[in-house]
Design an enzyme around this catalytic site. Sequence first.
Site, PDB file in Angstrom:
ATOM      1  N   ASP A  63      -5.138 -14.408 -13.544  1.00  0.00           N
ATOM      2  CA  ASP A  63      -5.201 -15.821 -12.975  1.00  0.00           C
ATOM      3  C   ASP A  63      -3.828 -16.371 -12.647  1.00  0.00           C
ATOM      4  OD1 ASP A  63      -5.958 -18.407 -13.012  1.00  0.00           O
ATOM      5  OD2 ASP A  63      -5.905 -18.735 -15.048  1.00  0.00           O
TER       6      ASP A  63
ATOM      7  N   GLU B 123      -2.693 -25.415  -8.783  1.00  0.00           N
ATOM      8  CA  GLU B 123      -3.985 -25.413  -9.355  1.00  0.00           C
ATOM      9  C   GLU B 123      -3.950 -25.865 -10.704  1.00  0.00           C
ATOM     10  OE1 GLU B 123      -7.954 -23.790 -11.297  1.00  0.00           O
ATOM     11  OE2 GLU B 123      -5.608 -23.184 -11.629  1.00  0.00           O
TER      12      GLU B 123
ATOM     13  N   ASP C 148     -10.942 -16.683  -7.920  1.00  0.00           N
ATOM     14  CA  ASP C 148     -10.274 -17.377  -9.134  1.00  0.00           C
ATOM     15  C   ASP C 148     -10.595 -16.411 -10.228  1.00  0.00           C
ATOM     16  OD1 ASP C 148      -8.358 -18.474 -10.768  1.00  0.00           O
ATOM     17  OD2 ASP C 148      -9.114 -20.283 -10.472  1.00  0.00           O
TER      18      ASP C 148
HETATM   19 ZN   LIG Z   1      -7.216 -19.705 -12.074  1.00  0.00          ZN
END
Ligand SMILES: [Zn+2]
Length: 420
Positions: A261, A293, A322
Amino acid sequence: MPRRHLLILLLLAGLIWAYLPAVAQVAPPAEAPVAAPVEFNGVQAKLHVDVLAGEIGSRPAGSESQARAAQYVQGQLSSFGYQAELQSFPITFYDDRGSTLAVAGALGRQMSANTLQYSPPGAVEGELVDVGLARAGDFSPAAVQGKIALIERGEIRFSEKAENVAQAGALGAVIYNHGPDNFNGSLGSGGQIPAVSLARSDGESLLAQTRRGPVTVRITVDASLDQRTAANVVATKPGGPQTVVIGGHFDSVAAGPGANDNGSGTAVMLELARVLASRPSPFTIKFVAFDAEEIGLLGSAHLVGQLSEDELRTTRAMINLDMVGVGDEVRLGGSDEVVSLAFPIAAQLGEPARALGGGLNGASDHASFMRAGIASLFVYRAEDPNYHSPNDRAEFVDPASLDFAGRLVLGVLDSLGGQR
Ligand SMILES: [Zn+2]
């Protein structure tokens, strides 16, 4: 030898004679081999994860390390022949310098506490009161007034828990985990009272003490908010009048190195940029590494906010990568129009995907595009046991999963272009 056979033999010899020079003529010279088609390579993609999560490490938006990551991404895109640009925008940076929780009195000891992100800084001391899950109705507001609330994790958001007890006049909030270790939570935006988290065992130990008699604790949060700059990295491959955006965020949470991530999605975007550089495309393709983000989809919101009416109208689709490097199950979400193209491709690649259920609104950067009416595809894998933790490390990212994600996107691009 019969005359007929001799004739055939002569004919064959003649044919071979005629053919040989032709072969020699079409054979390419050794020093200029015919270019092999550039294939998506998951192992190559994984090298980007190694740099982003392994060498650079945790990359919160606005940090020094994230600026290095932006340079790396820009450098890679440039090396593939693109003119890569930084698109900067201001953010509010939450600088967490640590929290403490100390129990007063004869039983006094320090416990290992984490700051709940966006908790205001401060030091507060008071009697600890058990408020269960801190939903409205779980506790009597009068009992919390002027005290510190001991809260169990679960059911509602951390921000709601902190807000509910703050409304009742609590001085501070302590949220203990439902799992064994401590966790890194966030209040989403500015909280009203200092708030920290604890491991389950510490929470239960405090709970047991409050049942034997009054327990006083002191919590401190050392943190500040300041204005910093974040930046998306954008590269464009010119093509047809319609644009497809391929992107993933490259910032991480402060708690870990952000390999899955979202080093994984950034890596697949970069490898796609390498592969697509030499391929003809019916679309203009915009490759984007989104910043910020993790603190509210700020990079994608900024990019979409900068698009002209014309650009909004001609953006055919957005594909968001993602967390695509860990987990056994492929999940696809977004707009039916694009998601429906992706399902058969995933199945052809040998990994049938499942639909991502639930509200996708805040899930990741595709949400900013969907809000602007742009058809989007969200590519994701479930479940990552190291999500938002110090263990989200490069070694757990599977090159085969990156490979799958890359080939899926290439298939979707072909589908959008009507080539399959
Ligand atoms: Zn993420």
